[in-house]
Design an enzyme around this catalytic site. Structure first.
Site, PDB file in Angstrom:
ATOM      1  N   GLY A   6       0.802  -1.360   0.094  1.00 15.12           N
ATOM      2  CA  GLY A   6       0.020   0.032   0.019  1.00 15.12           C
ATOM      3  C   GLY A   6       0.760   1.147  -0.017  1.00 15.12           C
ATOM      4  O   GLY A   6       1.410   1.566   0.868  1.00 15.12           O
ATOM      5  N   GLY A 130      -2.511   4.329  16.473  1.00 11.18           N
ATOM      6  CA  GLY A 130      -2.313   5.336  17.483  1.00 11.18           C
ATOM      7  C   GLY A 130      -2.166   6.882  16.780  1.00 11.18           C
ATOM      8  O   GLY A 130      -2.421   6.806  15.321  1.00 11.18           O
ATOM      9  N   SER A 132      -1.100   9.534  14.691  1.00 12.47           N
ATOM     10  CA  SER A 132      -0.244   9.852  13.851  1.00 12.47           C
ATOM     11  C   SER A 132      -0.648  10.162  12.372  1.00 12.47           C
ATOM     12  O   SER A 132      -1.691   9.778  12.038  1.00 12.47           O
ATOM     13  CB  SER A 132       0.626   8.543  13.249  1.00 12.47           C
ATOM     14  OG  SER A 132      -0.460   7.437  13.227  1.00 12.47           O
ATOM     15  N   ALA A 134       0.250  11.048   8.564  1.00 16.78           N
ATOM     16  CA  ALA A 134       1.536  10.516   7.673  1.00 16.78           C
ATOM     17  C   ALA A 134       2.301  11.625   7.488  1.00 16.78           C
ATOM     18  O   ALA A 134       3.482  11.200   7.397  1.00 16.78           O
ATOM     19  CB  ALA A 134       0.823  10.063   6.319  1.00 16.78           C
ATOM     20  N   LYS A 183     -12.269   6.074  17.506  1.00 11.51           N
ATOM     21  CA  LYS A 183     -11.967   7.697  17.795  1.00 11.51           C
ATOM     22  C   LYS A 183     -12.462   7.985  16.366  1.00 11.51           C
ATOM     23  O   LYS A 183     -12.689   9.341  15.895  1.00 11.51           O
ATOM     24  CB  LYS A 183     -10.566   7.738  17.870  1.00 11.51           C
ATOM     25  CG  LYS A 183      -9.576   7.004  17.141  1.00 11.51           C
ATOM     26  CD  LYS A 183      -9.011   8.185  15.852  1.00 11.51           C
ATOM     27  CE  LYS A 183      -8.244   7.427  14.773  1.00 11.51           C
ATOM     28  NZ  LYS A 183      -8.049   8.221  13.630  1.00 11.51           N
ATOM     29  N   ASP A 236      -5.125   9.132  20.259  1.00 14.23           N
ATOM     30  CA  ASP A 236      -5.702   9.212  18.820  1.00 14.23           C
ATOM     31  C   ASP A 236      -6.927  10.111  18.652  1.00 14.23           C
ATOM     32  O   ASP A 236      -7.105  10.812  17.890  1.00 14.23           O
ATOM     33  CB  ASP A 236      -5.934   7.801  18.217  1.00 14.23           C
ATOM     34  CG  ASP A 236      -5.545   7.650  16.651  1.00 14.23           C
ATOM     35  OD1 ASP A 236      -5.258   8.716  16.156  1.00 14.23           O
ATOM     36  OD2 ASP A 236      -5.496   6.461  16.234  1.00 14.23           O
ATOM     37  N   SER A 246      -6.968  15.668   9.751  1.00 16.84           N
ATOM     38  CA  SER A 246      -7.540  14.403   9.917  1.00 16.84           C
ATOM     39  C   SER A 246      -8.805  14.346   8.820  1.00 16.84           C
ATOM     40  O   SER A 246      -9.634  15.387   8.799  1.00 16.84           O
ATOM     41  CB  SER A 246      -8.591  14.337  11.367  1.00 16.84           C
ATOM     42  OG  SER A 246      -9.400  13.187  11.320  1.00 16.84           O
ATOM     43  N   ARG A 247      -8.958  13.225   7.946  1.00 17.37           N
ATOM     44  CA  ARG A 247     -10.091  13.087   7.050  1.00 17.37           C
ATOM     45  C   ARG A 247     -11.283  13.084   7.414  1.00 17.37           C
ATOM     46  O   ARG A 247     -12.418  13.592   7.088  1.00 17.37           O
ATOM     47  CB  ARG A 247      -9.545  11.986   6.092  1.00 17.37           C
ATOM     48  CG  ARG A 247      -8.508  12.184   5.274  1.00 17.37           C
ATOM     49  CD  ARG A 247      -8.111  10.777   4.598  1.00 17.37           C
ATOM     50  NE  ARG A 247      -7.842   9.899   5.514  1.00 17.37           N
ATOM     51  CZ  ARG A 247      -7.313   8.621   5.373  1.00 17.37           C
ATOM     52  NH1 ARG A 247      -7.205   7.924   4.071  1.00 17.37           N
ATOM     53  NH2 ARG A 247      -6.922   7.726   6.247  1.00 17.37           N
TER      54      ARG A 247
END
EC number: 1.1.1.94
Length: 318
Positions: A6, A130, A132, A134, A183, A236, A246-247
């Site tokens: 991926g 957790g 994070s 990218a 979350k 998170d 965050s999407r």
């Protein structure tokens, strides 16, 4: 050698972090044109603009080329994980299989580790989860994650830790899976609150009550509450409920403003909310925030009605 399946933002970022940390990494991308472009430019500008891939990271179009090393990281969306395992028998139990996704599979209502164990009997299955983003990982910014596995996990923890990527391990796989999955649902709700102009006080209340139902479901499913209080749960939750990176938060923000959201962007919390409600209803677990997110995302309820229903719930002790 560490294989990564991926080449999205998270898979690429892990390749950069592990490669920078001195590991030999092989990264697989499904699209042959993307593989060639990444091989030539040493970048993946479509998802991580301006980030260079270390020389010890190689990019491959054949999935067999990345299998059989010390570990194989499965960095695909949760709803694609089952299909990936079904389609590619080369992904086998020769090496630990580490899920790098968050959610609950809609068809089986399983988490990532349970899905791997179901499809690959005898495999050492784990999840890396957790707080994070990218982009932060790829830039080498300090990041701490949870590695959950039913085995000892110490060797895998050491293999995947670098100077900028610090891993904590746990054997509470269910708790780590649920923290990362739930979350995302609460992040959609938090984004909706801010998008609708309801304010930071309402967001804080929403996060707190959302966390309470995360713990409620996790304990009902046999997880430990302290796991949800760690990086894979509370940590998170804080990150994704407070940042437009965050999407899930951005999706909720658009929902709150009544705006369309880019349909090409994966929003794991939408499918997770649907799957979790099936779980919760079957077990009699009360999850009002998740229920409202599911209803809003599917268009079954208007925003003002959802807010009203939450505010009119019977008063009770905290």
């Amino acid at each position: 050698m560490i294989g990564i399946i991926g080449a999205g933002a998270f898979g690429t970022a892990l390749a950069v972090a592990l490669g920078t940390g001195g590991r030999q990494v092989r990264l697989w991308a499904r699209d042959a044109a993307q593989v060639q472009a990444m091989q030539e430019s040493r970048r993946n500008d479509g998802v991580l603009p301006g980030v260079l891939l270390p020389e010890n990271v190689s990019i491959h179009a054949e999935i067999a080329d990345v299998c059989g090393g010390q570990a194989l990281l499965l960095a695909v969306p949760m709803q694609s994980l089952g299909a990936l395992l079904d389609q590619w028998p080369q992904i086998d139990a020769r090496q630990p299989l580490v899920a790098c996704c968050k959610g609950v599979d809609l068809s089986s209502l399983r988490g990532p580790v349970a899905l791997i164990e179901e499809r690959r009997a005898g495999a050492t299955a784990a999840i890396l989860t957790g707080p994070s983003f990218a982009a932060d990982i790829a830039k080498g910014l300090p990041t701490a994650l949870t590695l959950a596995t039913t085995g000892d996990g110490a060797a895998l923890q050491d293999l995947l830790s670098t100077q900028t990527l610090r891993l904590y391990r746990t054997n509470d796989v269910r708790g780590a899976e649920l923290g990362g999955a739930l979350k995302n649902v609460i992040a959609i709700a938090a984004g909706t609150v801010i998008g609708a102009g309801l304010g930071d006080s309402a967001r804080a209340a929403l996060m707190t009550r959302g966390y309470a139902e995360m713990v409620r479901l996790a304990e009902a499913l046999g997880a430990r509450a302290e796991t949800l209080a760690g990086l894979s749960g509370f940590g998170d939750l804080v990150l994704t409920c407070t940042s437009s990176q965050s999407r899930n938060f951005r999706f909720g923000h658009a929902l709150g403003r009544g705006e369309a959201f880019d349909a090409t962007i994966t929003v794991e919390g939408v499918a997770t909310a649907r799957a979790v409600m099936r779980l919760a209803e079957g077990m009699g677990v009360d999850m009002p925030v998740t229920a409202m997110v599911d209803a809003l995302a599917s268009g079954r309820i208007a925003l003002n009605d959802a807010i009203g229903q939450l505010m009119r719930r019977p008063l009770k002790q905290e």
